[in-house]
Design an enzyme around this catalytic site. Structure first.
Site, PDB file in Angstrom:
ATOM      1  N   LYS A  44      49.440  34.961  13.167  1.00 46.28           N
ATOM      2  CA  LYS A  44      48.615  36.165  13.286  1.00 46.28           C
ATOM      3  C   LYS A  44      47.183  35.841  12.904  1.00 46.28           C
ATOM      4  CE  LYS A  44      48.907  38.004   8.599  1.00 46.28           C
ATOM      5  NZ  LYS A  44      49.458  38.998   7.684  1.00 46.28           N
TER       6      LYS A  44
ATOM      7  N   HIS B 284      49.372  36.189  -5.195  1.00 46.06           N
ATOM      8  CA  HIS B 284      49.064  36.081  -3.765  1.00 46.06           C
ATOM      9  C   HIS B 284      48.797  34.631  -3.369  1.00 46.06           C
ATOM     10  CE1 HIS B 284      47.815  37.470   0.138  1.00 46.06           C
ATOM     11  NE2 HIS B 284      46.627  36.890   0.012  1.00 46.06           N
TER      12      HIS B 284
ATOM     13  N   ASP C 146      35.098  62.597 -18.153  1.00 45.63           N
ATOM     14  CA  ASP C 146      34.165  61.832 -17.318  1.00 45.63           C
ATOM     15  C   ASP C 146      34.761  60.513 -16.840  1.00 45.63           C
ATOM     16  OD1 ASP C 146      34.205  60.408 -19.665  1.00 45.63           O
ATOM     17  OD2 ASP C 146      32.028  60.197 -19.845  1.00 45.63           O
TER      18      ASP C 146
END
Length: 317
Positions: free
Chosen positions: A193, A131, A38
Protein backbone atom coordinates in the site's frame (compact mmCIF):
# COMPACT_ATOMS: atom_id res chain seq x y z
CA UNK A 1 6.72 -6.68 47.34
CA UNK A 2 3.56 -5.20 48.88
CA UNK A 3 5.66 -3.05 51.23
CA UNK A 4 7.72 -1.32 48.55
CA UNK A 5 5.53 -1.34 45.43
CA UNK A 6 2.69 1.04 44.56
CA UNK A 7 0.66 0.94 41.33
CA UNK A 8 -1.36 4.07 40.57
CA UNK A 9 -3.84 4.69 37.77
CA UNK A 10 -4.45 7.89 35.88
CA UNK A 11 -7.68 8.57 33.99
CA UNK A 12 -7.24 6.57 30.77
CA UNK A 13 -6.26 3.18 32.25
CA UNK A 14 -8.11 2.71 35.55
CA UNK A 15 -9.61 -0.65 34.56
CA UNK A 16 -6.29 -2.06 33.38
CA UNK A 17 -4.48 -0.79 36.48
CA UNK A 18 -7.04 -2.47 38.76
CA UNK A 19 -6.57 -5.71 36.85
CA UNK A 20 -2.78 -5.46 37.24
CA UNK A 21 -3.18 -4.87 40.98
CA UNK A 22 -5.53 -7.86 41.31
CA UNK A 23 -2.93 -10.05 39.60
CA UNK A 24 -0.20 -8.73 41.91
CA UNK A 25 -2.32 -8.98 45.05
CA UNK A 26 -1.89 -5.27 45.73
CA UNK A 27 -4.43 -2.53 46.45
CA UNK A 28 -4.61 0.20 43.82
CA UNK A 29 -2.55 3.18 44.97
CA UNK A 30 -4.46 6.27 46.03
CA UNK A 31 -4.26 9.04 43.47
CA UNK A 32 -6.65 11.87 42.63
CA UNK A 33 -6.61 13.50 39.19
CA UNK A 34 -8.42 16.84 38.90
CA UNK A 35 -8.98 18.99 35.83
CA UNK A 36 -9.58 22.68 36.48
CA UNK A 37 -12.14 24.57 34.40
CA UNK A 38 -9.44 26.07 32.18
CA UNK A 39 -7.96 22.63 31.46
CA UNK A 40 -5.06 22.66 33.93
CA UNK A 41 -4.37 19.33 35.60
CA UNK A 42 -3.64 18.47 39.22
CA UNK A 43 -2.43 15.00 40.22
CA UNK A 44 -2.44 14.50 43.96
CA UNK A 45 -1.12 11.35 45.62
CA UNK A 46 -3.34 10.05 48.41
CA UNK A 47 -0.65 8.10 50.29
CA UNK A 48 3.07 8.22 50.98
CA UNK A 49 5.39 7.03 48.23
CA UNK A 50 8.62 7.85 50.07
CA UNK A 51 11.20 5.19 49.29
CA UNK A 52 8.68 3.19 47.19
CA UNK A 53 8.80 1.82 43.65
CA UNK A 54 5.90 3.57 41.90
CA UNK A 55 4.30 2.29 38.70
CA UNK A 56 2.17 4.89 36.89
CA UNK A 57 -0.31 3.21 34.52
CA UNK A 58 -1.60 5.38 31.68
CA UNK A 59 -2.09 4.85 27.95
CA UNK A 60 -1.79 8.08 26.02
CA UNK A 61 -4.88 7.58 23.88
CA UNK A 62 -7.54 10.26 23.28
CA UNK A 63 -7.43 12.91 24.61
CA UNK A 64 -3.77 12.29 23.83
CA UNK A 65 -2.12 15.53 24.90
CA UNK A 66 -4.14 15.75 28.13
CA UNK A 67 -3.24 12.16 29.04
CA UNK A 68 0.44 12.83 28.39
CA UNK A 69 0.33 15.88 30.67
CA UNK A 70 -1.29 13.75 33.40
CA UNK A 71 1.66 11.35 33.20
CA UNK A 72 4.24 14.14 33.36
CA UNK A 73 2.52 15.79 36.31
CA UNK A 74 2.16 12.44 38.12
CA UNK A 75 5.88 11.76 37.65
CA UNK A 76 6.68 15.18 39.09
CA UNK A 77 4.39 14.54 42.06
CA UNK A 78 6.10 11.20 42.77
CA UNK A 79 9.57 12.71 42.40
CA UNK A 80 8.78 15.54 44.80
CA UNK A 81 7.28 13.03 47.25
CA UNK A 82 10.63 11.17 47.38
CA UNK A 83 9.66 8.02 45.45
CA UNK A 84 12.64 5.66 45.15
CA UNK A 85 11.98 4.52 41.56
CA UNK A 86 9.35 5.74 39.08
CA UNK A 87 8.24 3.49 36.22
CA UNK A 88 5.75 4.66 33.60
CA UNK A 89 3.59 1.79 32.33
CA UNK A 90 2.32 3.16 29.02
CA UNK A 91 0.73 0.24 27.15
CA UNK A 92 -0.20 2.53 24.24
CA UNK A 93 2.57 5.04 23.55
CA UNK A 94 0.97 8.05 21.88
CA UNK A 95 2.68 10.08 19.15
CA UNK A 96 4.68 6.96 18.19
CA UNK A 97 3.65 7.12 14.53
CA UNK A 98 5.84 10.19 14.01
CA UNK A 99 9.08 8.26 14.48
CA UNK A 100 11.11 9.83 11.65
CA UNK A 101 11.10 12.75 9.26
CA UNK A 102 9.10 11.33 6.37
CA UNK A 103 9.14 14.77 4.73
CA UNK A 104 11.19 17.93 5.29
CA UNK A 105 10.24 20.17 8.24
CA UNK A 106 8.37 17.44 10.13
CA UNK A 107 8.81 16.71 13.86
CA UNK A 108 9.84 13.41 15.44
CA UNK A 109 7.28 13.35 18.23
CA UNK A 110 8.07 9.87 19.54
CA UNK A 111 11.52 11.18 20.51
CA UNK A 112 9.96 14.32 22.00
CA UNK A 113 7.69 12.26 24.28
CA UNK A 114 10.67 10.13 25.36
CA UNK A 115 12.57 13.31 26.28
CA UNK A 116 9.60 14.68 28.22
CA UNK A 117 9.19 11.49 30.27
CA UNK A 118 12.89 11.43 31.12
CA UNK A 119 13.05 15.12 31.96
CA UNK A 120 10.01 14.85 34.22
CA UNK A 121 11.85 12.21 36.25
CA UNK A 122 10.84 8.74 35.04
CA UNK A 123 13.45 6.05 35.69
CA UNK A 124 11.95 3.41 33.40
CA UNK A 125 9.22 3.00 30.78
CA UNK A 126 7.20 -0.13 30.01
CA UNK A 127 5.21 -0.04 26.80
CA UNK A 128 3.59 -2.56 24.46
CA UNK A 129 4.05 -3.14 20.75
CA UNK A 130 5.69 0.13 19.78
CA UNK A 131 4.86 1.33 16.30
CA UNK A 132 8.57 1.02 15.51
CA UNK A 133 10.89 -0.93 17.79
CA UNK A 134 13.73 1.55 17.29
CA UNK A 135 11.78 4.05 19.41
CA UNK A 136 13.37 2.22 22.36
CA UNK A 137 16.61 3.87 21.28
CA UNK A 138 15.09 7.31 21.79
CA UNK A 139 15.31 6.74 25.55
CA UNK A 140 18.39 7.12 27.71
CA UNK A 141 16.60 5.21 30.48
CA UNK A 142 15.55 1.54 30.29
CA UNK A 143 12.56 1.09 27.97
CA UNK A 144 10.87 -2.29 27.74
CA UNK A 145 8.71 -2.90 24.67
CA UNK A 146 6.53 -5.88 25.60
CA UNK A 147 5.04 -7.84 22.72
CA UNK A 148 1.32 -8.63 22.80
CA UNK A 149 1.53 -10.88 19.74
CA UNK A 150 1.61 -14.05 21.91
CA UNK A 151 -1.77 -13.06 23.41
CA UNK A 152 -3.27 -12.63 19.92
CA UNK A 153 -1.61 -15.86 18.79
CA UNK A 154 -3.02 -17.86 21.69
CA UNK A 155 -6.53 -16.63 20.88
CA UNK A 156 -6.31 -17.72 17.24
CA UNK A 157 -4.74 -21.06 18.18
CA UNK A 158 -7.73 -21.79 20.39
CA UNK A 159 -10.07 -21.01 17.48
CA UNK A 160 -8.62 -24.01 15.58
CA UNK A 161 -8.96 -22.34 12.19
CA UNK A 162 -7.79 -24.34 9.17
CA UNK A 163 -5.69 -23.16 6.24
CA UNK A 164 -4.61 -19.84 7.77
CA UNK A 165 -2.46 -17.17 6.16
CA UNK A 166 -1.22 -14.29 8.33
CA UNK A 167 -1.38 -10.94 6.57
CA UNK A 168 0.62 -7.80 7.30
CA UNK A 169 -1.29 -4.66 6.23
CA UNK A 170 1.95 -3.01 5.07
CA UNK A 171 5.68 -3.61 4.67
CA UNK A 172 6.47 -2.00 8.02
CA UNK A 173 4.45 -4.58 9.93
CA UNK A 174 6.13 -7.62 8.37
CA UNK A 175 8.21 -8.50 11.45
CA UNK A 176 5.11 -8.33 13.66
CA UNK A 177 3.14 -10.51 11.25
CA UNK A 178 5.99 -13.01 11.00
CA UNK A 179 5.92 -13.46 14.79
CA UNK A 180 2.23 -14.32 14.64
CA UNK A 181 2.77 -16.59 11.62
CA UNK A 182 5.41 -18.53 13.57
CA UNK A 183 3.05 -19.01 16.51
CA UNK A 184 0.25 -20.22 14.20
CA UNK A 185 2.62 -22.19 11.90
CA UNK A 186 1.12 -20.34 8.95
CA UNK A 187 2.47 -18.69 5.79
CA UNK A 188 2.79 -14.93 5.45
CA UNK A 189 1.33 -12.41 2.99
CA UNK A 190 1.81 -8.64 2.75
CA UNK A 191 -0.54 -5.93 1.49
CA UNK A 192 1.39 -3.47 -0.64
CA UNK A 193 0.00 0.00 0.00
CA UNK A 194 0.92 3.65 -0.15
CA UNK A 195 -0.09 6.40 2.24
CA UNK A 196 -0.52 9.78 0.48
CA UNK A 197 -1.37 11.55 3.76
CA UNK A 198 -2.14 10.69 7.44
CA UNK A 199 -5.15 8.40 7.97
CA UNK A 200 -5.38 7.79 4.21
CA UNK A 201 -4.01 4.63 2.64
CA UNK A 202 -4.50 2.91 -0.68
CA UNK A 203 -4.07 -0.86 -1.02
CA UNK A 204 -2.19 -1.61 -4.23
CA UNK A 205 -1.50 -5.34 -4.36
CA UNK A 206 -0.97 -8.47 -2.25
CA UNK A 207 2.39 -10.19 -2.00
CA UNK A 208 1.78 -13.86 -1.25
CA UNK A 209 -0.98 -16.42 -1.79
CA UNK A 210 -4.32 -15.95 0.00
CA UNK A 211 -6.60 -17.83 -2.39
CA UNK A 212 -8.77 -20.39 -0.59
CA UNK A 213 -7.29 -19.44 2.78
CA UNK A 214 -8.52 -17.86 6.01
CA UNK A 215 -6.71 -14.53 6.26
CA UNK A 216 -5.67 -13.21 9.69
CA UNK A 217 -4.62 -9.56 9.46
CA UNK A 218 -2.40 -8.29 12.28
CA UNK A 219 -1.53 -4.62 12.86
CA UNK A 220 -0.24 -2.63 15.80
CA UNK A 221 -2.80 0.20 15.52
CA UNK A 222 -6.25 0.45 13.96
CA UNK A 223 -7.24 4.12 13.96
CA UNK A 224 -9.92 5.10 11.43
CA UNK A 225 -9.91 1.56 9.93
CA UNK A 226 -9.77 2.92 6.38
CA UNK A 227 -6.56 1.02 5.63
CA UNK A 228 -7.96 -2.14 7.16
CA UNK A 229 -11.25 -2.08 5.24
CA UNK A 230 -9.45 -1.48 1.94
CA UNK A 231 -7.21 -4.46 2.71
CA UNK A 232 -10.18 -6.68 3.62
CA UNK A 233 -11.85 -5.98 0.28
CA UNK A 234 -8.66 -6.79 -1.59
CA UNK A 235 -8.16 -10.05 0.32
CA UNK A 236 -11.62 -11.23 -0.70
CA UNK A 237 -10.94 -10.15 -4.28
CA UNK A 238 -7.81 -12.31 -4.23
CA UNK A 239 -9.76 -15.37 -3.08
CA UNK A 240 -9.65 -15.41 0.73
CA UNK A 241 -12.52 -17.45 2.17
CA UNK A 242 -12.72 -15.46 5.42
CA UNK A 243 -10.90 -12.48 6.94
CA UNK A 244 -10.20 -11.89 10.63
CA UNK A 245 -8.57 -8.63 11.70
CA UNK A 246 -6.55 -8.11 14.87
CA UNK A 247 -4.55 -5.32 16.40
CA UNK A 248 -2.85 -4.47 19.66
CA UNK A 249 -4.04 -0.88 20.01
CA UNK A 250 -7.66 -0.26 19.05
CA UNK A 251 -7.66 3.53 18.70
CA UNK A 252 -10.89 3.28 16.65
CA UNK A 253 -11.45 6.97 16.07
CA UNK A 254 -13.87 8.78 13.76
CA UNK A 255 -15.70 6.41 11.40
CA UNK A 256 -13.78 3.30 12.52
CA UNK A 257 -16.63 1.46 14.27
CA UNK A 258 -19.08 2.03 11.40
CA UNK A 259 -16.48 0.88 8.89
CA UNK A 260 -15.79 -2.31 10.84
CA UNK A 261 -19.49 -3.07 11.30
CA UNK A 262 -20.18 -2.56 7.60
CA UNK A 263 -17.18 -4.59 6.43
CA UNK A 264 -17.11 -8.28 5.57
CA UNK A 265 -14.93 -9.14 8.56
CA UNK A 266 -15.42 -12.55 10.14
CA UNK A 267 -14.11 -11.16 13.44
CA UNK A 268 -12.22 -8.25 14.94
CA UNK A 269 -9.84 -8.74 17.88
CA UNK A 270 -7.90 -6.14 19.87
CA UNK A 271 -6.45 -5.76 23.36
CA UNK A 272 -7.25 -3.45 26.25
CA UNK A 273 -4.05 -1.39 26.03
CA UNK A 274 -6.70 1.23 25.28
CA UNK A 275 -9.85 0.71 27.33
CA UNK A 276 -12.66 -0.40 25.03
CA UNK A 277 -15.83 -0.37 27.14
CA UNK A 278 -17.51 2.38 25.14
CA UNK A 279 -16.42 1.04 21.74
CA UNK A 280 -17.39 -2.53 22.65
CA UNK A 281 -20.89 -1.31 23.51
CA UNK A 282 -21.17 0.11 20.00
CA UNK A 283 -19.56 -2.94 18.38
CA UNK A 284 -20.36 -5.98 20.55
CA UNK A 285 -18.88 -8.36 17.95
CA UNK A 286 -15.43 -7.02 18.84
CA UNK A 287 -13.33 -9.36 21.00
CA UNK A 288 -11.14 -7.58 23.55
CA UNK A 289 -8.20 -9.52 25.03
CA UNK A 290 -6.58 -8.39 28.26
CA UNK A 291 -2.91 -7.52 28.67
CA UNK A 292 -3.27 -7.17 32.45
CA UNK A 293 -1.73 -10.54 33.29
CA UNK A 294 1.40 -10.07 31.19
CA UNK A 295 1.97 -6.54 32.51
CA UNK A 296 1.53 -7.77 36.09
CA UNK A 297 4.07 -10.55 35.44
CA UNK A 298 6.50 -8.00 33.99
CA UNK A 299 6.16 -5.76 37.06
CA UNK A 300 6.61 -8.75 39.39
CA UNK A 301 9.76 -9.80 37.51
CA UNK A 302 11.19 -6.30 37.76
CA UNK A 303 10.48 -6.11 41.47
CA UNK A 304 12.24 -9.46 41.94
CA UNK A 305 15.16 -8.52 39.64
CA UNK A 306 14.33 -11.30 37.18
CA UNK A 307 14.56 -11.10 33.36
CA UNK A 308 11.44 -10.10 31.45
CA UNK A 309 11.96 -11.94 28.14
CA UNK A 310 10.95 -15.41 29.44
CA UNK A 311 7.57 -13.99 30.42
CA UNK A 312 6.69 -13.06 26.83
CA UNK A 313 7.91 -16.46 25.60
CA UNK A 314 5.68 -18.18 28.14
CA UNK A 315 2.56 -16.45 26.78
CA UNK A 316 3.39 -17.75 23.29
CA UNK A 317 3.13 -21.36 24.45
Amino acid sequence: MENKTIVIALTSSTGLAKEICDQLGLPLGKCDVKHFSDGEIMVELGESVRGKNVYIVQSTCAPVSSNIMEVLIAIDACKRASAHHITVVMPYYGYARQDRKAKPRQPITSKLIADLLERAGAHRVITMELHATQIQGFFDIPADDISAIPIIGKYFKEMNLDNIVVVSPDHGGTTRARKLAEILHAPLAIIDKRRPKPNVAEAMNIIGDVEGKVAVVIDDIVDTAGTLVAGIDMLYEKGATAVYASCIHGVLSGPAIDRLKNSKLSGFICTNTIEQDEKAALYPEMKVLSVGSILADVIRAMEEDRPVSPIVSHYAE
